[in-house]
Design a protein around this motif. Structure first.
Motif, PDB file in Angstrom:
ATOM      1  N   ARG A  30       0.841  -1.202   0.000  1.00 14.10           N
ATOM      2  CA  ARG A  30       0.000   0.000   0.000  1.00 14.10           C
ATOM      3  C   ARG A  30       0.877   1.253   0.000  1.00 14.10           C
ATOM      4  NH1 ARG A  30      -3.182  -0.156   5.110  1.00 14.10           N
ATOM      5  NH2 ARG A  30      -1.268  -1.123   5.855  1.00 14.10           N
ATOM      6  N   GLU A  34      -1.246   4.877   3.735  1.00 17.33           N
ATOM      7  CA  GLU A  34      -2.074   3.747   4.160  1.00 17.33           C
ATOM      8  C   GLU A  34      -1.326   2.911   5.197  1.00 17.33           C
ATOM      9  OE1 GLU A  34      -4.733   2.068   0.591  1.00 17.33           O
ATOM     10  OE2 GLU A  34      -2.630   2.389   0.017  1.00 17.33           O
ATOM     11  N   CYS A  68       0.954  -8.134   1.144  1.00 20.92           N
ATOM     12  CA  CYS A  68      -0.388  -7.764   1.593  1.00 20.92           C
ATOM     13  C   CYS A  68      -0.684  -6.336   1.159  1.00 20.92           C
ATOM     14  CB  CYS A  68      -0.536  -7.929   3.108  1.00 20.92           C
ATOM     15  SG  CYS A  68       0.485  -6.844   4.116  1.00 20.92           S
ATOM     16  N   CYS A  69      -1.951  -5.983   1.212  1.00 21.84           N
ATOM     17  CA  CYS A  69      -2.399  -4.634   0.862  1.00 21.84           C
ATOM     18  C   CYS A  69      -3.705  -4.376   1.608  1.00 21.84           C
ATOM     19  CB  CYS A  69      -2.550  -4.483  -0.650  1.00 21.84           C
ATOM     20  SG  CYS A  69      -3.791  -5.562  -1.403  1.00 21.84           S
ATOM     21  N   ALA A  70      -4.637  -3.686   1.006  1.00 23.27           N
ATOM     22  CA  ALA A  70      -5.920  -3.430   1.666  1.00 23.27           C
ATOM     23  C   ALA A  70      -6.922  -4.560   1.413  1.00 23.27           C
ATOM     24  CB  ALA A  70      -6.504  -2.101   1.199  1.00 23.27           C
ATOM     25  N   SER A  71      -6.953  -5.056   0.170  1.00 27.50           N
ATOM     26  CA  SER A  71      -7.974  -6.043  -0.181  1.00 27.50           C
ATOM     27  C   SER A  71      -7.433  -7.337  -0.785  1.00 27.50           C
ATOM     28  CB  SER A  71      -8.940  -5.431  -1.196  1.00 27.50           C
ATOM     29  OG  SER A  71      -8.258  -5.206  -2.428  1.00 27.50           O
ATOM     30  N   GLY A  72      -6.213  -7.318  -1.265  1.00 25.83           N
ATOM     31  CA  GLY A  72      -5.636  -8.484  -1.923  1.00 25.83           C
ATOM     32  C   GLY A  72      -5.386  -8.283  -3.404  1.00 25.83           C
ATOM     33  N   MET A  73      -5.881  -7.197  -3.968  1.00 26.37           N
ATOM     34  CA  MET A  73      -5.680  -6.947  -5.402  1.00 26.37           C
ATOM     35  C   MET A  73      -4.235  -6.531  -5.693  1.00 26.37           C
ATOM     36  SD  MET A  73      -8.490  -7.699  -6.869  1.00 26.37           S
ATOM     37  CE  MET A  73      -8.317  -6.952  -8.470  1.00 26.37           C
ATOM     38  N   GLY A  93      -3.216 -11.291   0.870  1.00 22.24           N
ATOM     39  CA  GLY A  93      -4.502 -10.601   0.900  1.00 22.24           C
ATOM     40  C   GLY A  93      -4.459  -9.305   1.681  1.00 22.24           C
ATOM     41  N   GLY A  94      -5.587  -8.962   2.272  1.00 22.59           N
ATOM     42  CA  GLY A  94      -5.689  -7.740   3.058  1.00 22.59           C
ATOM     43  C   GLY A  94      -4.849  -7.825   4.335  1.00 22.59           C
ATOM     44  N   TRP A  95      -4.255  -6.724   4.708  1.00 21.48           N
ATOM     45  CA  TRP A  95      -3.351  -6.722   5.861  1.00 21.48           C
ATOM     46  C   TRP A  95      -4.062  -7.088   7.158  1.00 21.48           C
ATOM     47  CZ3 TRP A  95      -3.348  -3.716  10.259  1.00 21.48           C
ATOM     48  CH2 TRP A  95      -4.211  -2.601  10.280  1.00 21.48           C
ATOM     49  N   SER A  97      -6.643  -9.191   7.553  1.00 20.76           N
ATOM     50  CA  SER A  97      -6.844 -10.639   7.627  1.00 20.76           C
ATOM     51  C   SER A  97      -5.504 -11.353   7.812  1.00 20.76           C
ATOM     52  CB  SER A  97      -7.598 -11.169   6.414  1.00 20.76           C
ATOM     53  OG  SER A  97      -6.886 -10.954   5.230  1.00 20.76           O
TER      54      SER A  97
END
Length: 105
Positions: A30, A34, A68-73, A93-95, A97
């Motif tokens: 991110r 973020e 990882c990021c916010a949503s996994g994209m 995935g999302g950070w 989770s």
């Protein structure tokens, strides 16, 4: 066997957990803003736009990398780039989770 196991995702998640237990590097792709708002403890921040220029440094560490990021994209894109460079890489995935996964290792 769950539906995800049919497509290989269950096995991949277990492999990622094993890599994390064995000291995999966690990279949050991110933006710095973020990242400052919250992140996985011990993760490093390399924004997605900078990943390609950092792959040789990541590869030199000789460890698997969990992105990882916010949503996994974005982390999926980073993991794909890393695998193309010969790095064992996982889309965490999302950070938030991934944080949960880390707490349950």
């Amino acid at each position: 066997m769950g539906l995800l196991d049919l497509f290989g995702f269950g096995k991949r998640k277990e492999q990622m957990k094993e890599a994390l237990r064995n000291g995999a590097i966690i990279v949050d792709v991110r933006t710095p803003g973020e990242f400052m708002g919250g992140h996985v403890d011990g993760s490093e921040n390399i924004p997605l736009g900078s990943i390609s220029s950092q792959l040789s440094k990541l590869k030199a560490k000789g460890k698997p990398v969990v992105f990882c990021c916010a949503s996994g994209m974005r982390s999926g894109s980073a993991a794909s780039q890393a695998r193309s460079a010969g790095i064992v890489a996982y889309n965490g995935g999302g950070w938030m989770s991934l944080n949960g996964v880390m707490q349950n290792l």
